[in-house]
Design an enzyme around this catalytic site. Structure first.
Site, short mmCIF file in Angstrom:
data_model
loop_
_atom_site.label_atom_id
_atom_site.label_comp_id
_atom_site.label_asym_id
_atom_site.label_seq_id
_atom_site.Cartn_x
_atom_site.Cartn_y
_atom_site.Cartn_z
N THR A 33 -3.72 -4.37 32.39
CA THR A 33 -5.13 -4.10 32.65
C THR A 33 -5.27 -2.75 33.35
O THR A 33 -4.35 -1.92 33.32
CB THR A 33 -5.77 -5.26 33.45
OG1 THR A 33 -7.18 -5.09 33.50
CG2 THR A 33 -5.23 -5.34 34.86
N ASN A 34 -6.40 -2.49 33.99
CA ASN A 34 -6.62 -1.24 34.72
C ASN A 34 -7.44 -1.53 35.97
O ASN A 34 -7.82 -2.67 36.22
CB ASN A 34 -7.29 -0.20 33.83
CG ASN A 34 -8.61 -0.71 33.30
OD1 ASN A 34 -9.55 -0.92 34.06
ND2 ASN A 34 -8.70 -0.94 32.00
#
Ligand code: CTP
Ligand code: CA
Length: 225
Positions: A33-34
Site C-alpha cells: 500500500t502507500n
C-alpha cells in the site's frame, strides 16, 4: 486565505471523488500500500456535499468518518476501484481522482501465509489499470476531470505530462518533499496546472480550503462548456 464558501452553488451537480490508498494482497496477512490518509479526498467530498452536490466517494481503507451527506463505497484493490468507478462515472459532472492508487499488484496472491526461508525472496508485480487514463479516454463533453499528482522531483514537467496523457482538465500536483504537503497531514502545498498550461502555485493551506479552490475551478470549467 480563503473563507469556506457557504452557498449551495453545486446544487444539482453530481461529483465523483476517489480517495485514500489502495491495497494489494501478497498473501492472507500481507499487502502492498502507500501512505495516503484519504484526508484530501474526504475534504473534497465534504465540501462538495456542503455546497449542495450529490457526492459519491469511492474510498480505499482509511480511518476517516464518512462526510455528511456523502454516499461512500469502500474498496480495497485498484481493480475494485476501477470497477466501482466504471460503474458510476458516466453521469458524473465532475470527477476528482485524489486516490493514491497502487500502480502494481503481486502477480499472484498466495492462498496461504508465505513462510520464510533462508534465501532471499522476490515478489513479481504486474501493472494495474490506470483508472484516470481510462476516464480520460471515455470523457464526455461537459464532464470535468481532475487528477492529482504525487511527485518528489520535476513536479511541473511530470504533472504536465499527466494532464496531456490522461486528458485532464487540470491536475493538482503535490510536492511530497515539502513539509506540510502530501499524504498525512491536514494541510497541503500544491501547484495546479490546467490543460491550457496555466500554472498556479499555492501556499500551504488547510485541505478543506484547498478542496474549495479545486471545486471552484472545476465549477468554472463546467459552466464554460
Ligand atoms: N491514477 C489512477 N490509476 C492508476 C494510477 C494513478 O487513476 N493506476 C490516478 C491517481 O488517482 C491520480 C493520477 O492518476 O489522480 C496521478 O497519479 P500518480 O501516481 O501521480 O501518476 P501515475 O500516472 O501513476 O505516474 P507515476 O506514479 O509513475 O508518477
Ligand atoms: Ca502512480
Amino acid at each position: 486565505l480563503k473563507l469556506l464558501s457557504t452557498g449551495r452553488d453545486l446544487e444539482g451537480k453530481k461529483v465523483l471523488v476517489t480517495a485514500g490508498p489502495t491495497r494489494e494482497a501478497i498473501d492472507p496477512v500481507r499487502f502492498i500500500t502507500n501512505h495516503s490518509s484519504g484526508k484530501m479526498g474526504y475534504a473534497i467530498a465534504e465540501r462538495a456535499a456542503a455546497r449542495g452536490a450529490e457526492v459519491l466517494l469511492v474510498s480505499g481503507p482509511t480511518n476517516l468518518p464518512t462526510p455528511k451527506g456523502v454516499r461512500r463505497l469502500d474498496i480495497h484493490t485498484t481493480n475494485e476501484m476501477y470497477r466501482m468507478v466504471m460503474e458510476n462515472y458516466e453521469d458524473a459532472d465532475i470527477i476528482i481522482k485524489s486516490a493514491a492508487v497502487a500502480d502494481y499488484r503481486p502477480e499472484t496472491v498466495a492462498e496461504n501465509k508465505i513462510k520464510k526461508g533462508d534465501s532471499d525472496f522476490a515478489i513479481q508485480l504486474t501493472r494495474n489499470p490506470d483508472i484516470l487514463k481510462k476516464l480520460g479516454e471515455m470523457k464526455r463533453v461537459g464532464q470535468v476531470l481532475v487528477g492529482f499528482a504525487a511527485e518528489t522531483q520535476d513536479i511541473i514537467e511530470n504533472a504536465k505530462g499527466k494532464v496531456d496523457r490522461k486528458n485532464l482538465d487540470f491536475i493538482v500536483a503535490n510536492d511530497l518533499t515539502k513539509d506540510g504537503a502530501g499524504f498525512k497531514g491536514d494541510t497541503n502545498i500544491v501547484t495546479i496546472i490546467d490543460k491550457s498550461g496555466n500554472i498556479q502555485h499555492y501556499e500551504k493551506m488547510d485541505k478543506r480550503d484547498l478542496a474549495d479552490i479545486i471545486l471552484d475551478k472545476a465549477k468554472t470549467i463546467y459552466s464554460k462548456e
